[in-house]
Enzyme design. Structure first.
Site, mmCIF file in Angstrom:
data_model
loop_
_atom_site.group_PDB
_atom_site.id
_atom_site.type_symbol
_atom_site.label_atom_id
_atom_site.label_comp_id
_atom_site.label_asym_id
_atom_site.label_seq_id
_atom_site.Cartn_x
_atom_site.Cartn_y
_atom_site.Cartn_z
ATOM 1 C CG HIS A 30 27.665 -0.252 26.916
ATOM 2 N ND1 HIS A 30 28.877 -0.934 27.473
ATOM 3 C CD2 HIS A 30 27.578 0.857 27.302
ATOM 4 C CE1 HIS A 30 29.375 -0.208 28.278
ATOM 5 N NE2 HIS A 30 28.854 1.002 28.203
ATOM 6 C CB VAL A 32 16.488 26.648 32.386
ATOM 7 C CG1 VAL A 32 15.408 26.625 32.951
ATOM 8 C CG2 VAL A 32 16.432 26.251 30.555
ATOM 9 C CB ILE A 43 20.013 9.657 30.701
ATOM 10 C CG1 ILE A 43 18.569 9.828 30.725
ATOM 11 C CG2 ILE A 43 20.388 8.777 29.749
ATOM 12 C CD1 ILE A 43 17.449 8.906 30.789
ATOM 13 C CB CYS A 49 49.486 16.374 16.788
ATOM 14 S SG CYS A 49 50.370 17.187 17.712
ATOM 15 C CB ILE A 62 31.299 1.633 25.139
ATOM 16 C CG1 ILE A 62 32.813 1.781 25.762
ATOM 17 C CG2 ILE A 62 31.170 -0.170 24.708
ATOM 18 C CD1 ILE A 62 33.934 1.548 24.803
ATOM 19 C CB SER A 106 26.807 4.002 31.748
ATOM 20 O OG SER A 106 27.396 3.057 30.712
HETATM 21 C C1 LIG Z 1 32.139 8.249 33.018
HETATM 22 C C2 LIG Z 1 31.204 7.945 32.168
HETATM 23 C C3 LIG Z 1 31.310 6.934 31.117
HETATM 24 C C4 LIG Z 1 30.263 6.640 30.337
HETATM 25 N N1 LIG Z 1 30.334 5.635 29.401
HETATM 26 C C5 LIG Z 1 29.332 5.509 28.643
HETATM 27 C C6 LIG Z 1 29.327 4.204 27.444
HETATM 28 O O1 LIG Z 1 30.431 3.959 27.255
HETATM 29 N N2 LIG Z 1 28.347 4.051 26.773
HETATM 30 C C7 LIG Z 1 27.243 4.550 26.909
HETATM 31 O O2 LIG Z 1 26.180 4.120 26.411
HETATM 32 N N3 LIG Z 1 26.775 5.622 27.919
HETATM 33 C C8 LIG Z 1 28.064 5.931 28.792
HETATM 34 N N4 LIG Z 1 27.775 6.784 29.658
HETATM 35 C C9 LIG Z 1 26.464 7.490 29.703
HETATM 36 C C10 LIG Z 1 26.446 8.831 29.016
HETATM 37 O O3 LIG Z 1 27.489 9.446 28.811
HETATM 38 C C11 LIG Z 1 24.917 9.433 29.343
HETATM 39 O O4 LIG Z 1 24.047 8.599 29.871
HETATM 40 C C12 LIG Z 1 24.829 10.630 28.411
HETATM 41 O O5 LIG Z 1 26.061 11.472 27.892
HETATM 42 C C13 LIG Z 1 23.805 11.341 29.152
HETATM 43 O O6 LIG Z 1 23.484 12.492 28.087
HETATM 44 P P1 LIG Z 1 22.546 13.620 28.617
HETATM 45 O O7 LIG Z 1 22.262 14.546 27.493
HETATM 46 O O8 LIG Z 1 21.307 13.093 29.525
HETATM 47 O O9 LIG Z 1 23.552 14.571 29.743
HETATM 48 P P2 LIG Z 1 24.616 15.792 29.333
HETATM 49 O O10 LIG Z 1 25.555 15.081 28.169
HETATM 50 O O11 LIG Z 1 25.227 15.814 30.588
HETATM 51 O O12 LIG Z 1 23.823 16.840 28.794
HETATM 52 C C14 LIG Z 1 23.032 17.672 29.783
HETATM 53 C C15 LIG Z 1 23.004 19.070 29.186
HETATM 54 O O13 LIG Z 1 22.247 19.937 30.004
HETATM 55 C C16 LIG Z 1 22.898 21.140 30.191
HETATM 56 N N5 LIG Z 1 22.352 21.953 31.327
HETATM 57 C C17 LIG Z 1 22.545 21.615 32.432
HETATM 58 N N6 LIG Z 1 21.647 22.384 33.421
HETATM 59 C C18 LIG Z 1 21.073 23.332 32.652
HETATM 60 C C19 LIG Z 1 20.231 24.505 32.510
HETATM 61 N N7 LIG Z 1 19.970 25.093 34.007
HETATM 62 N N8 LIG Z 1 19.833 25.253 31.446
HETATM 63 C C20 LIG Z 1 20.256 24.846 30.367
HETATM 64 N N9 LIG Z 1 21.077 23.646 30.039
HETATM 65 C C21 LIG Z 1 21.524 22.729 31.043
HETATM 66 C C22 LIG Z 1 24.237 20.691 30.346
HETATM 67 O O14 LIG Z 1 25.171 21.719 30.038
HETATM 68 C C23 LIG Z 1 24.283 19.544 29.293
HETATM 69 O O15 LIG Z 1 24.927 20.084 28.132
HETATM 70 C C24 LIG Z 1 28.822 7.484 30.492
HETATM 71 C C25 LIG Z 1 28.798 8.224 31.292
HETATM 72 C C26 LIG Z 1 29.870 8.837 32.111
HETATM 73 C C27 LIG Z 1 29.902 9.747 33.113
#
Ligand SMILES: Cc1cc2nc3c(=O)[nH]c(=O)nc-3n(C[C@H](O)[C@H](O)[C@H](O)COP(=O)(O)OP(=O)(O)OC[C@H]3O[C@@H](n4cnc5c(N)ncnc54)[C@H](O)[C@@H]3O)c2cc1C
Length: 481
Positions: A49, A174, A336, A402, A47, A338
Protein backbone atom coordinates in the site's frame (compact mmCIF):
# COMPACT_ATOMS: atom_id res chain seq x y z
CA UNK A 1 15.47 -23.93 25.96
CA UNK A 2 14.81 -21.37 23.21
CA UNK A 3 15.64 -17.68 23.49
CA UNK A 4 12.59 -16.75 21.43
CA UNK A 5 9.53 -18.82 20.51
CA UNK A 6 7.23 -17.38 17.84
CA UNK A 7 3.63 -18.59 17.58
CA UNK A 8 2.16 -18.47 14.06
CA UNK A 9 3.96 -18.78 10.71
CA UNK A 10 2.08 -16.16 8.70
CA UNK A 11 3.84 -13.16 7.17
CA UNK A 12 4.31 -11.60 10.62
CA UNK A 13 5.78 -14.66 12.35
CA UNK A 14 7.99 -15.44 9.34
CA UNK A 15 9.22 -11.81 9.05
CA UNK A 16 10.09 -11.72 12.75
CA UNK A 17 11.82 -15.11 12.56
CA UNK A 18 13.95 -13.95 9.63
CA UNK A 19 14.80 -10.61 11.24
CA UNK A 20 15.86 -12.35 14.48
CA UNK A 21 17.93 -14.91 12.53
CA UNK A 22 20.38 -12.04 11.84
CA UNK A 23 21.44 -12.46 15.51
CA UNK A 24 22.85 -15.30 17.56
CA UNK A 25 19.60 -16.55 19.07
CA UNK A 26 17.97 -19.96 19.44
CA UNK A 27 14.57 -19.48 17.80
CA UNK A 28 11.51 -21.73 17.38
CA UNK A 29 8.64 -20.94 14.98
CA UNK A 30 5.44 -22.88 15.78
CA UNK A 31 2.55 -23.28 13.33
CA UNK A 32 -0.63 -25.27 13.83
CA UNK A 33 -1.28 -26.10 10.14
CA UNK A 34 0.67 -28.24 7.65
CA UNK A 35 2.52 -25.32 6.05
CA UNK A 36 3.55 -21.72 6.55
CA UNK A 37 1.23 -19.01 5.15
CA UNK A 38 -2.04 -20.85 5.65
CA UNK A 39 -3.90 -17.94 7.33
CA UNK A 40 -4.61 -14.36 6.20
CA UNK A 41 -1.16 -14.20 4.62
CA UNK A 42 -2.24 -16.48 1.78
CA UNK A 43 -5.63 -14.84 1.12
CA UNK A 44 -5.36 -11.08 0.74
CA UNK A 45 -5.09 -8.47 -2.01
CA UNK A 46 -1.28 -8.62 -2.13
CA UNK A 47 -1.02 -4.84 -2.31
CA UNK A 48 2.04 -3.00 -1.05
CA UNK A 49 0.00 0.00 0.00
CA UNK A 50 0.79 3.69 -0.36
CA UNK A 51 1.44 5.95 2.59
CA UNK A 52 -2.03 7.49 2.21
CA UNK A 53 -3.68 4.18 3.19
CA UNK A 54 -3.54 4.32 7.01
CA UNK A 55 -4.65 7.19 9.25
CA UNK A 56 -1.83 9.54 10.26
CA UNK A 57 -0.84 9.21 13.91
CA UNK A 58 -1.64 5.50 14.20
CA UNK A 59 0.89 2.70 14.61
CA UNK A 60 -0.60 1.24 11.40
CA UNK A 61 0.41 4.37 9.47
CA UNK A 62 3.95 4.33 10.91
CA UNK A 63 4.47 0.62 10.18
CA UNK A 64 2.94 0.86 6.68
CA UNK A 65 5.04 3.90 5.70
CA UNK A 66 8.25 2.31 6.99
CA UNK A 67 7.49 -1.27 5.92
CA UNK A 68 6.73 -0.52 2.26
CA UNK A 69 10.24 0.91 1.75
CA UNK A 70 11.88 -2.51 2.35
CA UNK A 71 10.09 -4.29 -0.52
CA UNK A 72 12.56 -3.60 -3.36
CA UNK A 73 15.48 -4.86 -1.21
CA UNK A 74 13.49 -7.87 0.00
CA UNK A 75 12.63 -8.78 -3.59
CA UNK A 76 16.33 -8.69 -4.56
CA UNK A 77 17.22 -10.96 -1.64
CA UNK A 78 14.28 -13.36 -1.58
CA UNK A 79 12.83 -13.46 -5.14
CA UNK A 80 9.18 -13.77 -4.11
CA UNK A 81 7.56 -11.50 -6.71
CA UNK A 82 7.06 -7.75 -6.27
CA UNK A 83 6.57 -4.90 -8.71
CA UNK A 84 5.46 -1.28 -8.58
CA UNK A 85 2.15 -0.70 -10.38
CA UNK A 86 0.71 2.55 -9.09
CA UNK A 87 -2.82 2.91 -7.72
CA UNK A 88 -5.93 4.97 -8.36
CA UNK A 89 -8.64 5.72 -5.79
CA UNK A 90 -11.74 6.60 -7.80
CA UNK A 91 -14.49 9.11 -7.07
CA UNK A 92 -17.68 9.10 -9.16
CA UNK A 93 -19.56 12.04 -7.64
CA UNK A 94 -18.80 15.73 -7.04
CA UNK A 95 -18.91 15.09 -3.28
CA UNK A 96 -16.06 12.57 -3.62
CA UNK A 97 -13.48 15.27 -4.29
CA UNK A 98 -13.26 16.33 -0.63
CA UNK A 99 -12.54 12.79 0.74
CA UNK A 100 -9.98 12.29 -2.07
CA UNK A 101 -8.24 15.53 -0.99
CA UNK A 102 -8.28 14.27 2.62
CA UNK A 103 -6.66 10.99 1.54
CA UNK A 104 -3.94 12.94 -0.26
CA UNK A 105 -3.31 15.13 2.80
CA UNK A 106 -3.11 12.01 4.93
CA UNK A 107 -0.51 10.55 2.56
CA UNK A 108 1.56 13.73 2.66
CA UNK A 109 1.43 13.77 6.48
CA UNK A 110 2.67 10.16 6.40
CA UNK A 111 5.61 11.11 4.17
CA UNK A 112 4.37 10.83 0.55
CA UNK A 113 6.00 13.14 -1.98
CA UNK A 114 3.38 15.86 -2.75
CA UNK A 115 4.63 16.08 -6.34
CA UNK A 116 3.92 12.44 -7.07
CA UNK A 117 0.70 11.90 -5.04
CA UNK A 118 -1.71 13.64 -7.41
CA UNK A 119 -5.42 14.26 -7.87
CA UNK A 120 -6.46 13.56 -11.48
CA UNK A 121 -9.66 14.59 -13.23
CA UNK A 122 -11.79 13.14 -16.07
CA UNK A 123 -9.73 12.25 -19.13
CA UNK A 124 -6.42 12.42 -17.24
CA UNK A 125 -7.55 9.25 -15.44
CA UNK A 126 -8.45 7.45 -18.67
CA UNK A 127 -4.98 8.21 -20.05
CA UNK A 128 -3.42 6.31 -17.17
CA UNK A 129 -6.07 3.56 -17.06
CA UNK A 130 -8.04 3.26 -20.34
CA UNK A 131 -10.53 0.59 -19.17
CA UNK A 132 -11.77 2.66 -16.24
CA UNK A 133 -15.44 3.72 -16.01
CA UNK A 134 -15.64 6.85 -18.22
CA UNK A 135 -17.93 8.44 -15.64
CA UNK A 136 -15.11 8.58 -13.09
CA UNK A 137 -14.80 12.23 -12.02
CA UNK A 138 -11.73 12.26 -9.80
CA UNK A 139 -8.94 9.93 -8.73
CA UNK A 140 -6.09 10.02 -6.30
CA UNK A 141 -3.04 8.67 -8.14
CA UNK A 142 -0.19 7.14 -6.16
CA UNK A 143 2.62 5.80 -8.40
CA UNK A 144 4.39 4.23 -5.39
CA UNK A 145 1.84 1.43 -4.78
CA UNK A 146 2.84 -2.10 -5.79
CA UNK A 147 1.70 -5.71 -5.85
CA UNK A 148 3.45 -8.78 -4.50
CA UNK A 149 2.84 -12.49 -4.12
CA UNK A 150 2.04 -12.60 -0.38
CA UNK A 151 2.27 -16.36 0.17
CA UNK A 152 5.53 -16.60 -1.79
CA UNK A 153 6.94 -13.79 0.38
CA UNK A 154 5.93 -15.67 3.55
CA UNK A 155 7.41 -18.93 2.23
CA UNK A 156 10.61 -17.14 1.18
CA UNK A 157 11.01 -15.47 4.59
CA UNK A 158 10.47 -18.79 6.38
CA UNK A 159 12.89 -20.67 4.11
CA UNK A 160 15.53 -17.98 4.63
CA UNK A 161 14.96 -17.89 8.40
CA UNK A 162 15.44 -21.69 8.56
CA UNK A 163 18.58 -21.44 6.43
CA UNK A 164 19.89 -19.02 9.05
CA UNK A 165 19.15 -21.26 12.01
CA UNK A 166 15.45 -20.91 12.93
CA UNK A 167 13.66 -24.18 13.76
CA UNK A 168 10.16 -24.52 12.25
CA UNK A 169 7.60 -26.85 13.84
CA UNK A 170 4.55 -27.41 11.63
CA UNK A 171 1.34 -29.09 12.85
CA UNK A 172 1.92 -27.84 16.38
CA UNK A 173 -1.27 -26.24 17.66
CA UNK A 174 -0.49 -24.18 20.78
CA UNK A 175 -3.02 -25.14 23.42
CA UNK A 176 -1.56 -23.93 26.70
CA UNK A 177 1.18 -21.62 27.98
CA UNK A 178 2.56 -21.60 31.53
CA UNK A 179 5.05 -19.25 33.09
CA UNK A 180 7.64 -21.10 35.15
CA UNK A 181 10.00 -18.64 36.86
CA UNK A 182 12.07 -16.93 34.16
CA UNK A 183 10.74 -18.93 31.21
CA UNK A 184 7.56 -20.07 29.48
CA UNK A 185 6.40 -23.61 28.82
CA UNK A 186 4.42 -23.68 25.57
CA UNK A 187 2.33 -26.82 25.15
CA UNK A 188 1.04 -27.90 21.74
CA UNK A 189 -1.11 -30.87 20.77
CA UNK A 190 2.18 -32.69 19.97
CA UNK A 191 4.96 -31.41 22.16
CA UNK A 192 6.18 -29.02 24.84
CA UNK A 193 8.69 -26.18 24.35
CA UNK A 194 10.57 -23.94 26.77
CA UNK A 195 11.48 -20.37 25.90
CA UNK A 196 12.68 -17.19 27.60
CA UNK A 197 10.58 -14.95 25.32
CA UNK A 198 7.31 -15.71 23.53
CA UNK A 199 6.10 -13.68 20.53
CA UNK A 200 2.41 -14.15 19.78
CA UNK A 201 1.69 -13.76 16.04
CA UNK A 202 -1.33 -16.06 15.82
CA UNK A 203 -3.47 -13.84 13.57
CA UNK A 204 -7.21 -14.26 14.26
CA UNK A 205 -6.28 -16.40 17.27
CA UNK A 206 -3.86 -13.90 18.82
CA UNK A 207 -6.34 -12.89 21.56
CA UNK A 208 -6.92 -16.58 22.44
CA UNK A 209 -3.17 -17.19 22.69
CA UNK A 210 -2.72 -14.05 24.85
CA UNK A 211 -5.50 -15.25 27.14
CA UNK A 212 -3.48 -18.38 27.94
CA UNK A 213 -1.14 -16.19 30.05
CA UNK A 214 -3.72 -13.51 30.98
CA UNK A 215 -2.10 -11.02 28.59
CA UNK A 216 -5.29 -10.45 26.59
CA UNK A 217 -6.03 -6.74 26.82
CA UNK A 218 -7.58 -6.89 23.33
CA UNK A 219 -10.24 -8.87 21.48
CA UNK A 220 -10.23 -9.96 17.86
CA UNK A 221 -13.33 -9.84 15.66
CA UNK A 222 -12.73 -11.82 12.45
CA UNK A 223 -13.93 -10.05 9.28
CA UNK A 224 -14.12 -12.11 6.15
CA UNK A 225 -13.16 -10.74 2.72
CA UNK A 226 -14.07 -12.69 -0.42
CA UNK A 227 -12.41 -12.52 -3.84
CA UNK A 228 -12.77 -13.72 -7.41
CA UNK A 229 -9.70 -14.46 -9.48
CA UNK A 230 -9.69 -14.65 -13.29
CA UNK A 231 -7.76 -16.66 -15.88
CA UNK A 232 -4.10 -16.22 -16.81
CA UNK A 233 -3.10 -12.94 -18.54
CA UNK A 234 -6.45 -11.31 -17.66
CA UNK A 235 -4.54 -8.92 -15.39
CA UNK A 236 -3.53 -6.93 -18.47
CA UNK A 237 -6.91 -5.25 -18.22
CA UNK A 238 -5.57 -2.85 -15.57
CA UNK A 239 -2.10 -1.46 -14.99
CA UNK A 240 -2.78 0.19 -11.62
CA UNK A 241 -4.48 -1.15 -8.54
CA UNK A 242 -7.96 0.39 -8.84
CA UNK A 243 -9.67 1.24 -5.55
CA UNK A 244 -12.86 3.07 -4.77
CA UNK A 245 -13.09 5.49 -1.86
CA UNK A 246 -12.63 3.67 1.46
CA UNK A 247 -15.65 3.14 3.69
CA UNK A 248 -15.96 2.58 7.46
CA UNK A 249 -15.47 -1.14 6.77
CA UNK A 250 -12.13 -0.69 5.00
CA UNK A 251 -10.55 -0.07 1.64
CA UNK A 252 -13.47 -1.54 -0.30
CA UNK A 253 -13.58 -3.62 -3.47
CA UNK A 254 -10.54 -3.25 -5.72
CA UNK A 255 -9.65 -4.35 -9.23
CA UNK A 256 -6.05 -5.42 -9.67
CA UNK A 257 -3.68 -7.69 -11.45
CA UNK A 258 -1.94 -10.18 -9.18
CA UNK A 259 1.84 -10.30 -9.37
CA UNK A 260 1.50 -13.26 -11.77
CA UNK A 261 -0.93 -11.44 -14.08
CA UNK A 262 -4.39 -12.73 -13.07
CA UNK A 263 -7.16 -10.18 -12.78
CA UNK A 264 -8.53 -10.19 -9.22
CA UNK A 265 -11.55 -8.42 -7.67
CA UNK A 266 -12.60 -8.13 -4.03
CA UNK A 267 -12.72 -8.08 -1.06
CA UNK A 268 -16.03 -7.42 0.68
CA UNK A 269 -16.15 -7.21 4.47
CA UNK A 270 -18.33 -9.31 6.76
CA UNK A 271 -18.08 -9.85 10.51
CA UNK A 272 -18.17 -13.58 11.17
CA UNK A 273 -18.20 -15.67 14.31
CA UNK A 274 -16.14 -18.69 13.36
CA UNK A 275 -12.40 -18.22 13.06
CA UNK A 276 -12.26 -21.13 10.62
CA UNK A 277 -14.98 -19.98 8.18
CA UNK A 278 -13.20 -19.56 4.83
CA UNK A 279 -16.16 -20.28 2.52
CA UNK A 280 -17.45 -18.04 -0.25
CA UNK A 281 -21.12 -17.44 -1.10
CA UNK A 282 -22.93 -16.38 -4.22
CA UNK A 283 -24.53 -13.25 -2.71
CA UNK A 284 -21.18 -11.81 -1.67
CA UNK A 285 -19.59 -12.70 -5.01
CA UNK A 286 -22.46 -10.93 -6.82
CA UNK A 287 -21.88 -7.84 -4.68
CA UNK A 288 -18.15 -7.94 -5.53
CA UNK A 289 -18.80 -8.26 -9.28
CA UNK A 290 -21.36 -5.40 -9.26
CA UNK A 291 -19.06 -3.11 -7.25
CA UNK A 292 -15.98 -3.92 -9.36
CA UNK A 293 -18.00 -3.23 -12.55
CA UNK A 294 -18.49 0.33 -11.32
CA UNK A 295 -14.69 0.81 -11.55
CA UNK A 296 -13.99 -1.30 -14.66
CA UNK A 297 -17.29 -1.99 -16.51
CA UNK A 298 -16.21 -4.88 -18.79
CA UNK A 299 -14.67 -7.00 -16.05
CA UNK A 300 -16.70 -10.10 -16.99
CA UNK A 301 -15.09 -10.34 -20.44
CA UNK A 302 -12.59 -12.53 -18.65
CA UNK A 303 -13.15 -16.07 -17.36
CA UNK A 304 -13.33 -16.54 -13.59
CA UNK A 305 -11.34 -19.47 -12.25
CA UNK A 306 -11.72 -19.38 -8.50
CA UNK A 307 -13.24 -17.64 -5.48
CA UNK A 308 -11.53 -17.55 -2.10
CA UNK A 309 -11.64 -15.64 1.17
CA UNK A 310 -9.33 -14.37 3.90
CA UNK A 311 -10.04 -13.41 7.52
CA UNK A 312 -8.99 -10.02 8.84
CA UNK A 313 -7.95 -10.05 12.50
CA UNK A 314 -9.75 -6.83 13.49
CA UNK A 315 -8.83 -5.70 17.03
CA UNK A 316 -11.19 -3.81 19.34
CA UNK A 317 -8.35 -1.31 19.99
CA UNK A 318 -8.59 0.04 16.42
CA UNK A 319 -4.83 -0.20 15.83
CA UNK A 320 -2.01 -2.75 15.57
CA UNK A 321 -0.88 -4.17 18.92
CA UNK A 322 2.92 -4.60 18.95
CA UNK A 323 4.13 -4.51 22.55
CA UNK A 324 5.44 -6.43 25.50
CA UNK A 325 2.29 -7.37 27.39
CA UNK A 326 1.59 -7.03 31.11
CA UNK A 327 3.32 -10.44 31.40
CA UNK A 328 7.08 -9.89 31.28
CA UNK A 329 8.77 -11.32 28.13
CA UNK A 330 5.43 -12.13 26.47
CA UNK A 331 5.13 -9.98 23.33
CA UNK A 332 1.79 -9.55 21.58
CA UNK A 333 1.76 -8.85 17.85
CA UNK A 334 -2.00 -8.86 17.37
CA UNK A 335 -4.73 -7.17 15.39
CA UNK A 336 -2.53 -7.10 12.31
CA UNK A 337 -5.20 -6.46 9.72
CA UNK A 338 -4.54 -4.47 6.54
CA UNK A 339 -1.97 -3.04 5.80
CA UNK A 340 -0.21 -5.81 7.74
CA UNK A 341 1.49 -7.32 4.70
CA UNK A 342 2.96 -3.93 3.71
CA UNK A 343 3.94 -3.27 7.33
CA UNK A 344 5.50 -6.69 7.97
CA UNK A 345 9.20 -5.71 7.53
CA UNK A 346 8.78 -2.73 9.90
CA UNK A 347 6.82 -4.83 12.44
CA UNK A 348 9.70 -7.35 12.46
CA UNK A 349 12.22 -4.57 13.19
CA UNK A 350 10.01 -3.19 15.98
CA UNK A 351 9.81 -6.63 17.61
CA UNK A 352 13.60 -7.02 17.28
CA UNK A 353 13.97 -3.66 19.11
CA UNK A 354 11.65 -4.89 21.90
CA UNK A 355 13.77 -8.04 22.23
CA UNK A 356 17.01 -6.03 22.17
CA UNK A 357 15.92 -4.55 25.51
CA UNK A 358 15.61 -8.06 26.96
CA UNK A 359 18.53 -10.07 25.53
CA UNK A 360 21.92 -8.82 24.36
CA UNK A 361 21.87 -9.25 20.59
CA UNK A 362 25.09 -10.15 18.79
CA UNK A 363 25.23 -10.37 15.00
CA UNK A 364 25.02 -13.79 13.30
CA UNK A 365 28.14 -13.50 11.12
CA UNK A 366 26.91 -16.37 8.94
CA UNK A 367 23.58 -14.70 8.10
CA UNK A 368 22.89 -15.19 4.39
CA UNK A 369 20.06 -12.95 3.10
CA UNK A 370 19.68 -14.73 -0.25
CA UNK A 371 16.96 -17.18 -1.23
CA UNK A 372 16.76 -18.50 -4.78
CA UNK A 373 13.49 -18.31 -6.77
CA UNK A 374 11.58 -21.52 -7.53
CA UNK A 375 9.49 -20.36 -10.48
CA UNK A 376 11.38 -19.90 -13.73
CA UNK A 377 9.54 -17.61 -16.16
CA UNK A 378 8.99 -19.28 -19.57
CA UNK A 379 6.84 -18.70 -22.60
CA UNK A 380 6.65 -22.09 -24.30
CA UNK A 381 4.64 -22.68 -27.47
CA UNK A 382 1.66 -25.08 -27.25
CA UNK A 383 3.61 -27.60 -29.33
CA UNK A 384 6.57 -27.46 -26.95
CA UNK A 385 4.24 -27.92 -23.95
CA UNK A 386 2.55 -30.94 -25.61
CA UNK A 387 5.92 -32.46 -26.46
CA UNK A 388 7.23 -32.05 -22.93
CA UNK A 389 4.03 -33.38 -21.31
CA UNK A 390 4.61 -36.90 -22.49
CA UNK A 391 8.36 -37.36 -22.03
CA UNK A 392 9.72 -39.60 -19.27
CA UNK A 393 10.42 -38.21 -15.83
CA UNK A 394 13.00 -35.41 -16.18
CA UNK A 395 13.47 -31.83 -14.91
CA UNK A 396 12.12 -30.51 -18.26
CA UNK A 397 8.91 -32.58 -18.18
CA UNK A 398 5.78 -30.36 -18.01
CA UNK A 399 3.55 -31.31 -15.08
CA UNK A 400 1.09 -28.39 -15.06
CA UNK A 401 0.16 -27.43 -18.62
CA UNK A 402 -1.87 -24.30 -17.73
CA UNK A 403 1.03 -22.62 -15.93
CA UNK A 404 3.88 -24.47 -17.71
CA UNK A 405 5.33 -25.83 -14.49
CA UNK A 406 8.11 -28.40 -14.86
CA UNK A 407 8.99 -31.45 -12.80
CA UNK A 408 12.30 -29.69 -12.04
CA UNK A 409 10.55 -26.75 -10.35
CA UNK A 410 8.30 -29.04 -8.30
CA UNK A 411 11.22 -31.23 -7.22
CA UNK A 412 13.14 -28.08 -6.23
CA UNK A 413 10.20 -26.89 -4.08
CA UNK A 414 9.85 -30.32 -2.45
CA UNK A 415 13.54 -30.50 -1.56
CA UNK A 416 13.90 -27.18 0.21
CA UNK A 417 13.91 -26.84 3.97
CA UNK A 418 10.13 -26.86 4.65
CA UNK A 419 8.48 -30.28 4.48
CA UNK A 420 5.58 -30.19 1.98
CA UNK A 421 2.73 -32.65 2.37
CA UNK A 422 -0.15 -30.89 0.53
CA UNK A 423 -1.13 -30.01 -3.03
CA UNK A 424 -1.46 -26.36 -1.93
CA UNK A 425 2.11 -26.44 -0.65
CA UNK A 426 3.31 -27.21 -4.20
CA UNK A 427 0.73 -24.89 -5.78
CA UNK A 428 1.81 -21.81 -3.82
CA UNK A 429 5.50 -22.45 -4.46
CA UNK A 430 5.40 -23.41 -8.16
CA UNK A 431 1.93 -22.34 -9.47
CA UNK A 432 1.06 -25.94 -10.43
CA UNK A 433 -2.75 -25.92 -10.10
CA UNK A 434 -3.13 -22.12 -10.32
CA UNK A 435 -4.31 -22.18 -13.95
CA UNK A 436 -7.67 -22.44 -15.68
CA UNK A 437 -8.23 -26.12 -14.81
CA UNK A 438 -7.28 -25.45 -11.17
CA UNK A 439 -5.32 -28.66 -10.78
CA UNK A 440 -7.80 -31.05 -12.38
CA UNK A 441 -5.10 -32.09 -14.86
CA UNK A 442 -1.90 -31.77 -12.82
CA UNK A 443 -3.28 -32.67 -9.35
CA UNK A 444 -2.69 -36.46 -9.68
CA UNK A 445 0.78 -35.87 -11.22
CA UNK A 446 1.74 -33.48 -8.41
CA UNK A 447 0.53 -36.04 -5.87
CA UNK A 448 2.85 -38.60 -7.42
CA UNK A 449 5.83 -36.27 -7.12
CA UNK A 450 5.03 -35.40 -3.48
CA UNK A 451 4.71 -39.11 -2.72
CA UNK A 452 7.99 -39.92 -4.48
CA UNK A 453 10.10 -37.07 -3.10
CA UNK A 454 8.68 -36.92 0.43
CA UNK A 455 7.81 -40.55 0.91
CA UNK A 456 4.13 -40.01 1.76
CA UNK A 457 1.40 -42.49 0.66
CA UNK A 458 -0.56 -40.89 -2.23
CA UNK A 459 -3.93 -41.29 -0.49
CA UNK A 460 -2.67 -39.16 2.43
CA UNK A 461 -1.92 -36.17 0.17
CA UNK A 462 -4.73 -33.59 0.12
CA UNK A 463 -5.24 -29.86 -0.18
CA UNK A 464 -4.20 -27.85 2.90
CA UNK A 465 -7.75 -27.96 4.33
CA UNK A 466 -7.78 -31.76 4.08
CA UNK A 467 -10.14 -31.87 1.07
CA UNK A 468 -9.44 -33.66 -2.22
CA UNK A 469 -10.43 -30.77 -4.51
CA UNK A 470 -13.14 -28.28 -5.43
CA UNK A 471 -15.09 -29.19 -8.54
CA UNK A 472 -18.17 -27.15 -7.68
CA UNK A 473 -16.69 -23.78 -8.41
CA UNK A 474 -17.61 -23.50 -12.11
CA UNK A 475 -21.29 -24.05 -11.21
CA UNK A 476 -21.06 -21.08 -8.86
CA UNK A 477 -19.63 -18.80 -11.56
CA UNK A 478 -22.36 -19.62 -14.10
CA UNK A 479 -24.80 -17.97 -11.70
CA UNK A 480 -22.76 -14.74 -11.75
CA UNK A 481 -22.89 -14.20 -15.51
C1 LIG B 1 -9.19 -9.85 2.85
C2 LIG B 1 -7.85 -9.28 3.24
C3 LIG B 1 -7.18 -8.41 2.40
C4 LIG B 1 -5.94 -7.87 2.78
N1 LIG B 1 -5.23 -7.12 1.89
C5 LIG B 1 -4.02 -6.64 2.25
C6 LIG B 1 -3.23 -5.91 1.32
O1 LIG B 1 -3.57 -5.80 0.15
N2 LIG B 1 -2.06 -5.37 1.75
C7 LIG B 1 -1.66 -5.48 3.04
O2 LIG B 1 -0.63 -4.88 3.38
N3 LIG B 1 -2.34 -6.22 3.93
C8 LIG B 1 -3.50 -6.82 3.55
N4 LIG B 1 -4.20 -7.58 4.41
C9 LIG B 1 -3.65 -7.81 5.74
C10 LIG B 1 -2.64 -8.93 5.76
O3 LIG B 1 -3.07 -10.02 4.98
C11 LIG B 1 -2.46 -9.36 7.21
O4 LIG B 1 -2.15 -8.23 7.97
C12 LIG B 1 -1.36 -10.39 7.39
O5 LIG B 1 -1.50 -11.46 6.50
C13 LIG B 1 -1.42 -10.88 8.83
O6 LIG B 1 -0.41 -11.82 8.99
P1 LIG B 1 -0.31 -12.67 10.32
O7 LIG B 1 0.95 -13.43 10.23
O8 LIG B 1 -0.53 -11.79 11.50
O9 LIG B 1 -1.58 -13.61 10.29
P2 LIG B 1 -1.81 -15.03 9.56
O10 LIG B 1 -1.29 -15.05 8.20
O11 LIG B 1 -3.25 -15.36 9.75
O12 LIG B 1 -0.90 -16.01 10.41
C14 LIG B 1 -1.23 -16.44 11.70
C15 LIG B 1 -0.76 -17.86 11.83
O13 LIG B 1 -0.94 -18.31 13.16
C16 LIG B 1 -1.31 -19.67 13.12
N5 LIG B 1 -1.97 -20.02 14.38
C17 LIG B 1 -3.18 -19.61 14.82
N6 LIG B 1 -3.46 -20.17 16.00
C18 LIG B 1 -2.40 -20.97 16.32
C19 LIG B 1 -2.11 -21.84 17.41
N7 LIG B 1 -2.98 -22.02 18.40
N8 LIG B 1 -0.93 -22.51 17.39
C20 LIG B 1 -0.04 -22.35 16.37
N9 LIG B 1 -0.29 -21.55 15.32
C21 LIG B 1 -1.45 -20.87 15.29
C22 LIG B 1 -2.25 -19.73 11.93
O14 LIG B 1 -2.43 -21.04 11.44
C23 LIG B 1 -1.56 -18.82 10.94
O15 LIG B 1 -0.68 -19.51 10.09
C24 LIG B 1 -5.41 -8.17 4.05
C25 LIG B 1 -6.08 -9.08 4.89
C26 LIG B 1 -7.26 -9.66 4.46
C27 LIG B 1 -7.90 -10.70 5.32
Amino acid sequence: MYDVLIIGAGIIGASIARELSKYNLKIALLEKTKDVSNGASKANSGIVHGKYAAKHGTLKAKMCSEGREYFPKLEKELNFGYRKTGALVLGFEKEDLEPIKELRNNGIKNGSDPDSLKILKGEEIQKIEPKINPETKYALYDPEVGVCSPYELTIALAENAIKNGVELFLENDVQNIKKDGDFFIVETDKDSFQSKIVVNCAGVNSDKIAKMVNADNFKIQPRKGQYIIFEKNSGKKVKNVVFQLPTKKGKGVLVTSTYHGNLMIGPDSQEIFSREDKGTDIESLKYIVDTAKKSVPDILDNKMIRSFSGLRATPDTGDFIIEESNVENFINVGGIESPGLTSSPAIAKKVKDLIKNKIKLTKNKNFDPQRKPIIIKKNLSNDEVKKRLFIDSSPEKIICRCEQVTEGEIVDALNRNIFISTLDGVKRRTRAGMGYCQGNFCGPRVKELIARENNIPKDKITKSDGSAGDFERFKKFHELK
